[in-house]
Scaffold this motif. Structure first.
Motif, PDB file in Angstrom:
ATOM      1  N   ASP A 197       0.808  -1.218   0.000  1.00 61.13           N
ATOM      2  CA  ASP A 197       0.000   0.000   0.000  1.00 61.13           C
ATOM      3  C   ASP A 197       0.844   1.273   0.000  1.00 61.13           C
TER       4      ASP A 197
ATOM      5  N   LYS B 125      -0.235   4.671  -1.208  1.00 62.36           N
ATOM      6  CA  LYS B 125      -1.366   5.296  -0.522  1.00 62.36           C
ATOM      7  C   LYS B 125      -0.947   5.966   0.790  1.00 62.36           C
TER       8      LYS B 125
ATOM      9  N   ASP C  64      -7.333   8.425   0.376  1.00 64.08           N
ATOM     10  CA  ASP C  64      -8.641   7.833   0.661  1.00 64.08           C
ATOM     11  C   ASP C  64      -8.878   6.539  -0.111  1.00 64.08           C
ATOM     12  N   THR C  65      -7.958   6.169  -0.992  1.00 70.61           N
ATOM     13  CA  THR C  65      -8.075   4.898  -1.715  1.00 70.61           C
ATOM     14  C   THR C  65      -7.698   3.709  -0.826  1.00 70.61           C
TER      15      THR C  65
ATOM     16  N   SER D  53      -8.732   1.733   2.249  1.00 68.68           N
ATOM     17  CA  SER D  53      -9.949   1.637   3.061  1.00 68.68           C
ATOM     18  C   SER D  53      -9.614   1.796   4.537  1.00 68.68           C
ATOM     19  N   LYS D  54     -10.592   2.209   5.299  1.00 64.58           N
ATOM     20  CA  LYS D  54     -10.393   2.381   6.742  1.00 64.58           C
ATOM     21  C   LYS D  54     -10.003   1.055   7.387  1.00 64.58           C
ATOM     22  N   GLN D  55     -10.655  -0.031   6.980  1.00 70.90           N
ATOM     23  CA  GLN D  55     -10.321  -1.326   7.560  1.00 70.90           C
ATOM     24  C   GLN D  55      -8.907  -1.740   7.185  1.00 70.90           C
ATOM     25  N   ARG D  56      -8.490  -1.453   5.962  1.00 75.71           N
ATOM     26  CA  ARG D  56      -7.122  -1.778   5.561  1.00 75.71           C
ATOM     27  C   ARG D  56      -6.122  -0.939   6.340  1.00 75.71           C
TER      28      ARG D  56
ATOM     29  N   ALA E  14     -13.141  -0.665  11.582  1.00 76.26           N
ATOM     30  CA  ALA E  14     -13.355   0.692  11.082  1.00 76.26           C
ATOM     31  C   ALA E  14     -14.515   1.366  11.802  1.00 76.26           C
TER      32      ALA E  14
END
Length: 153
Positions: free
Chosen positions: A64, A67, A86-87, A89-92, A146
Motif C-alpha cells: 500500500d 497510498k 482515501d483509496t 480503506s479504513k479497515q485496511r 473501522a
C-alpha cells in the motif's frame, strides 16, 4: 483564528485506539492514540523516535506504499498521526497498523535510517521501548474495526 479540529476532541474521554481524525479531499488522517492523554504516562522520545522510523519504513515498503502520505508522532507524546490517501480503506488502514505493530515487535537489527548521516538525532533511539509500544498498541487494536474509529464523546 479558527480552532483546529484536533483541539475540539475531548481528551478527557479519549482512550488508546485508532480514530478517524479528519478527511481533507483525498487524504485521511488517523489518530493512533497509544496512551491515555493527561494521565501522567507519555511515550518517551527515544522509543517514539524508533517507533516512527520502523513504522514509516514498514508502511512505505508495503503493498500500500503508494497510498501512504505521512507517519509522525504527536507533540504531546500520546500517539501518532497516520495520513493516507482515501483509496486505502479504513479497515485496511487498521490492518496495516496491526501489521506494522507485528513488524516492530519482531524487529531485530539496525534501526532503518538511524545513522548519523541519515538522522538528525541519531543517538536518541530505543528499540526495546519501540517494541513495548508496539506490543501495547497491538493488544489495543486486536479485533479493532473501522466502525470503532469514532472519537468517544
Amino acid at each position: 483564528m479558527k480552532r483546529i479540529e484536533s483541539f475540539c476532541v475531548n481528551h478527557d474521554t479519549l482512550t488508546p485506539g485508532m480514530y478517524l481524525s479528519r478527511t481533507d479531499g483525498d487524504t485521511v488522517t488517523y489518530d493512533i492514540r497509544m496512551v491515555v492523554p493527561n494521565a501522567g504516562t507519555y511515550l518517551e522520545n527515544d522509543g517514539i523516535h524508533t517507533f516512527e522510523h520502523l513504522f514509516a519504513t514498514y508502511v512505505r515498503n508495503s503493498a500500500d506504499s503508494d497510498k501512504i502520505i505521512y507517519v509522525g508522532p504527536m507533540g504531546c507524546r500520546t500517539g501518532f498521526y497516520f495520513i493516507t490517501r482515501d483509496t486505502l480503506s479504513k479497515q485496511r488502514a487498521v490492518e496495516l497498523v496491526q501489521e506494522t505493530c507485528n513488524f516492530i515487535k519482531n524487529f531485530e537489527g539496525q534501526i532503518p535510517g538511524s545513522s548519523r548521516i541519515e538522522c538528525g538525532n541519531y543517538l536518541d533511539h530505543s528499540l526495546p521501548k519501540a517494541k513495548q509500544y508496539a506490543q501495547n498498541l497491538s493488544a489495543v487494536l486486536c479485533g479493532w474495526t473501522a466502525e470503532q474509529m469514532v472519537y468517544p464523546q
